[in-house]
Design a protein around this motif. Sequence first.
Motif, PDB file in Angstrom:
ATOM      1  N   MET A   1       1.412  -1.543  -0.336  1.00  0.00           N
ATOM      2  CA  MET A   1      -0.265   0.526  -0.288  1.00  0.00           C
ATOM      3  C   MET A   1       0.879   1.875  -0.053  1.00  0.00           C
ATOM      4  N   ARG A   2       0.292   2.630  -0.311  1.00  0.00           N
ATOM      5  CA  ARG A   2       1.116   3.523  -0.184  1.00  0.00           C
ATOM      6  C   ARG A   2       0.631   4.712   0.099  1.00  0.00           C
ATOM      7  N   ILE A   3       0.722   5.251   0.674  1.00  0.00           N
ATOM      8  CA  ILE A   3       0.371   6.772   0.699  1.00  0.00           C
ATOM      9  C   ILE A   3       0.765   7.984   0.070  1.00  0.00           C
ATOM     10  N   ILE A   4      -0.752   8.521  -0.380  1.00  0.00           N
ATOM     11  CA  ILE A   4      -0.552   9.433  -1.614  1.00  0.00           C
ATOM     12  C   ILE A   4      -0.550  10.582  -0.947  1.00  0.00           C
ATOM     13  N   GLY A   6      -0.136  14.334   2.000  1.00  0.00           N
ATOM     14  CA  GLY A   6       0.432  14.809   3.099  1.00  0.00           C
ATOM     15  C   GLY A   6       2.031  14.351   3.265  1.00  0.00           C
ATOM     16  N   LYS A   7       2.268  14.688   4.701  1.00  0.00           N
ATOM     17  CA  LYS A   7       4.006  14.456   5.083  1.00  0.00           C
ATOM     18  C   LYS A   7       4.199  13.259   5.007  1.00  0.00           C
ATOM     19  N   TYR A   8       3.840  11.918   4.529  1.00  0.00           N
ATOM     20  CA  TYR A   8       4.352  10.557   4.053  1.00  0.00           C
ATOM     21  C   TYR A   8       3.762  10.514   2.598  1.00  0.00           C
ATOM     22  N   LYS A   9       3.921  11.179   2.071  1.00  0.00           N
ATOM     23  CA  LYS A   9       3.472  10.617   0.623  1.00  0.00           C
ATOM     24  C   LYS A   9       4.473  10.694   0.403  1.00  0.00           C
ATOM     25  N   GLY A  10       4.054   9.251  -0.251  1.00  0.00           N
ATOM     26  CA  GLY A  10       5.202   8.175  -1.771  1.00  0.00           C
ATOM     27  C   GLY A  10       5.424   7.105  -0.784  1.00  0.00           C
ATOM     28  N   THR A  24      -8.779  -1.195   0.686  1.00  0.00           N
ATOM     29  CA  THR A  24      -9.066  -0.455  -0.219  1.00  0.00           C
ATOM     30  C   THR A  24      -7.844   0.459  -1.788  1.00  0.00           C
ATOM     31  N   THR A  25      -8.166   0.774  -2.812  1.00  0.00           N
ATOM     32  CA  THR A  25      -7.570   0.661  -4.178  1.00  0.00           C
ATOM     33  C   THR A  25      -6.554   2.242  -4.185  1.00  0.00           C
ATOM     34  N   ASP A  26      -5.474   2.137  -4.922  1.00  0.00           N
ATOM     35  CA  ASP A  26      -5.635   3.950  -4.269  1.00  0.00           C
ATOM     36  C   ASP A  26      -6.192   4.343  -5.227  1.00  0.00           C
ATOM     37  N   MET A  27      -6.755   4.582  -6.807  1.00  0.00           N
ATOM     38  CA  MET A  27      -7.629   5.210  -7.326  1.00  0.00           C
ATOM     39  C   MET A  27      -9.075   5.231  -6.019  1.00  0.00           C
ATOM     40  N   SER A  28      -9.403   4.581  -5.768  1.00  0.00           N
ATOM     41  CA  SER A  28     -11.004   4.686  -5.165  1.00  0.00           C
ATOM     42  C   SER A  28     -10.273   5.934  -3.652  1.00  0.00           C
ATOM     43  N   THR A  54      -5.787  -3.439   7.492  1.00  0.00           N
ATOM     44  CA  THR A  54      -3.774  -3.029   7.700  1.00  0.00           C
ATOM     45  C   THR A  54      -3.790  -1.646   8.261  1.00  0.00           C
ATOM     46  N   GLY A  55      -4.750  -0.985   8.145  1.00  0.00           N
ATOM     47  CA  GLY A  55      -4.437   0.188   8.954  1.00  0.00           C
ATOM     48  C   GLY A  55      -4.872   1.328   7.424  1.00  0.00           C
ATOM     49  N   ASN A  56      -4.869   1.312   6.361  1.00  0.00           N
ATOM     50  CA  ASN A  56      -4.518   2.030   5.157  1.00  0.00           C
ATOM     51  C   ASN A  56      -5.192   3.122   5.292  1.00  0.00           C
ATOM     52  N   LEU A  57      -5.825   2.790   5.659  1.00  0.00           N
ATOM     53  CA  LEU A  57      -7.237   4.752   5.555  1.00  0.00           C
ATOM     54  C   LEU A  57      -6.206   5.476   6.407  1.00  0.00           C
ATOM     55  N   SER A  58      -6.611   5.180   7.729  1.00  0.00           N
ATOM     56  CA  SER A  58      -5.835   5.560   9.473  1.00  0.00           C
ATOM     57  C   SER A  58      -4.559   6.027   8.854  1.00  0.00           C
ATOM     58  N   TYR A  59      -3.896   5.331   7.994  1.00  0.00           N
ATOM     59  CA  TYR A  59      -2.308   6.403   7.817  1.00  0.00           C
ATOM     60  C   TYR A  59      -2.286   6.532   6.877  1.00  0.00           C
ATOM     61  N   GLU A  60      -3.116   7.403   6.018  1.00  0.00           N
ATOM     62  CA  GLU A  60      -3.922   8.313   5.545  1.00  0.00           C
ATOM     63  C   GLU A  60      -3.927   9.669   5.899  1.00  0.00           C
ATOM     64  N   PHE A  61      -4.856   9.382   6.673  1.00  0.00           N
ATOM     65  CA  PHE A  61      -5.609  10.117   7.579  1.00  0.00           C
ATOM     66  C   PHE A  61      -4.242  10.815   8.464  1.00  0.00           C
TER      67      PHE A  61
END
Length: 198
Positions: A1-4, A6-10, A24-28, A54-61
């Motif tokens: 998964m990738r942080i898209i 914010g501070k940790y983008k990429g 959840t997919t990157d695009m959605s 996996t915490g995918n959305l939590s990391y993005e927030f």
Amino acid sequence: MRIISGKYKGHRISAPKNLPVRPTTDMSKESMFNILGNRFDFEGLKVLDLFSGTGNLSYEFASRGASAITAVDGDFGCVKFIKQTAAGFGFNISAVKNDVYKFLKGHKAVYDIIVADPPYNFTQQQFEDVVSLVFEAELLNEDGMMIIEHSKHTKLDHLMNFSFEKKYGGSIFTFYEFDKDESEEDLTIDTDTEEDEI
């Protein structure tokens, strides 16, 4: 998964392959955060992430500056992974191992944004119960928003506080808020874009 963003983008985060998740997919994910970004300043927000996987959305927030994030999942491996990842990045994420329904019935905090990504094979009633319990327990700030991800086979636009939904292939994000914008009341956006899971 990738942080898209914010501070940790990429930054890429590799989760163990044996976790029982459907990321959840990157695009959605990017689409959902674009919508939220037009309505909220993420800095300082309190977020509740249900069925966090996996915490995918939590990391993005967290990367975008949310001040406190609570991630709830019933799987020990998922919760352990979120705790380890949050510690590594210094994210303010509290990972809780609990049945989501039990958590919602006994929880009292109030959040600015609540996201839920239940397994797609849940019954219609199980999906509806997630939304109902959030509002019955008054967990959402009056200016906040709840988003639930589900398949196109589940219909949640009839529930109280429904605002609008956005479709991506076989996935749908349904949004709920107290003060519904009339211009978005029946908004449904379809795209046939095929996405690869992260």
